[in-house]
Design an enzyme around this catalytic site. Structure first.
Site, PDB file in Angstrom:
ATOM      1  N   HIS A  30       4.483   1.603  -7.940  1.00  0.00           N
ATOM      2  CA  HIS A  30       3.482   0.527  -7.890  1.00  0.00           C
ATOM      3  C   HIS A  30       2.573   0.576  -9.128  1.00  0.00           C
ATOM      4  O   HIS A  30       2.206  -0.458  -9.679  1.00  0.00           O
ATOM      5  CB  HIS A  30       2.578   0.680  -6.665  1.00  0.00           C
ATOM      6  N   GLY A  37       0.798  -1.220   0.000  1.00  0.00           N
ATOM      7  CA  GLY A  37       0.000   0.000   0.000  1.00  0.00           C
ATOM      8  C   GLY A  37       0.828   1.265   0.000  1.00  0.00           C
ATOM      9  O   GLY A  37       2.027   1.252  -0.273  1.00  0.00           O
ATOM     10  N   GLU A  43      11.836  -4.332 -10.054  1.00  0.00           N
ATOM     11  CA  GLU A  43      13.289  -4.582 -10.004  1.00  0.00           C
ATOM     12  C   GLU A  43      13.952  -3.808  -8.875  1.00  0.00           C
ATOM     13  O   GLU A  43      15.070  -4.106  -8.494  1.00  0.00           O
ATOM     14  CB  GLU A  43      13.930  -4.166 -11.337  1.00  0.00           C
TER      15      GLU A  43
END
Ligand code: PAF
Length: 287
Positions: free
Chosen positions: A37, A31, A148
């Site tokens: 994200h 979150g 990554e």
């Protein structure tokens, strides 16, 4: 967008999608979402009929003196961002829902979990491997996407999936950066303005490493160049600079001629930042 707080709700949803022949992509997160994200979510959105994002601040991957209690959270904002990306379902379980009482099974990848970041954070990767396995078992996705930026985590999850014949594909998404080069992280908001500025030494040192690596330098010279660049940030408490084989994270020595990954862990005040870059030789050495 469906909000699922229980494993049963998510399982029912996924079962119905699969019955309809739809593919499912999973993006596990803790979150407090940022562009990093959302890059993972967009990759999943391109590749799957249905996308699930999980938001769970996993207590088993935090050590006793780590930032579990102060880890930033903003559920309403996260949901709005995911809805705007066209995510089909968000899984937001409580700690009780995920772990209940009496659990006694963990997943460990000891070789990869005990080195680098894992040596600094004992138990961290066991917590990650366990929760990720649980999320895979609950959501049964066709693939899952990881950044990554958390290179050791990505490498370890790939190994776990191979070793345990988990029936899904692992996709990697490149590190997403702020315009000035700082790798995006939920922890960045906790940097003071001075530390935020000094933290640019991480990406600068990776740029320097990338440039130098093109000529196949000695490992020690590459390390020295990185340390010199990090030393330009007076508050940087450099926890580790590691240059490892990009595929296996094995140690290297002598000239760096195979693709290598540079892994940095640097603390500014209470905030531990990590960053990484894969670097490779581009010139051919004379025989
Ligand atoms: O990378 C993260 O945010 C977490 O380690 C993960 C993969 C969601 C597991 O809790």
């Amino acid at each position: 967008m469906k909000i699922c707080r229980t494993r049963a709700e998510l399982r029912t949803l996924v079962r119905d999608w699969k019955r309809a022949g739809e593919t499912v992509g999973l993006v596990p997160t803790m979150g407090y979402l940022h562009e990093g994200h959302l890059g993972l979510v967009r990759l999943a959105r391109q590749k799957a009929d249905r996308v699930i994002t999980t938001i769970f601040v996993n207590p088993t991957q935090f050590g006793p003196n780590e930032d579990l209690g102060t880890y930033p959270r903003d559920e309403a904002r996260d949901q709005a961002l995911l809805e705007a990306e066209g995510v089909d379902a968000v899984f937001l379980p409580s700690v009780e829902e995920m772990y209940g009482a009496g659990g006694d099974t963990f997943v460990d990848v000891p070789g990869l979990a005990g080195i680098l970041q894992g040596a600094l954070r004992p138990g961290h990767f066991r917590g990650v491997a366990t929760v990720v396995t649980k999320l895979f078992n609950i959501a049964t996705p066709d693939f899952a996407v990881f950044g990554e930026k958390d290179y050791q985590q990505l490498t370890l999850i790939r190994q776990m999936v191979r070793d345990l014949d988990m029936p899904l594909e692992i996709l990697a998404h490149p590190t997403v950066r702020e315009a000035d080069g700082l790798a995006m992280s939920s922890r960045n908001v906790r940097l003071t303005p001075e530390h935020r500025q000094e933290a640019l030494a991480l990406s600068r040192s990776l740029d320097r490493a990338e440039e130098l690596a093109k000529t196949g330098p000695l490992l020690a010279d590459l390390e020295a160049a990185i340390w010199a660049e990090l030393a330009t940030a007076p508050s940087a408490d450099v926890k580790s600079v590691d240059i490892r084989d990009a595929e296996t994270l094995a140690e290297l020595s002598g000239p760096v001629i195979r693709p290598a990954v540079v892994l940095l862990a640097v603390r500014f005040g209470a905030v531990l930042l990590i960053d990484q870059r894969v670097v490779a030789q581009t010139t051919v050495q004379d025989a």
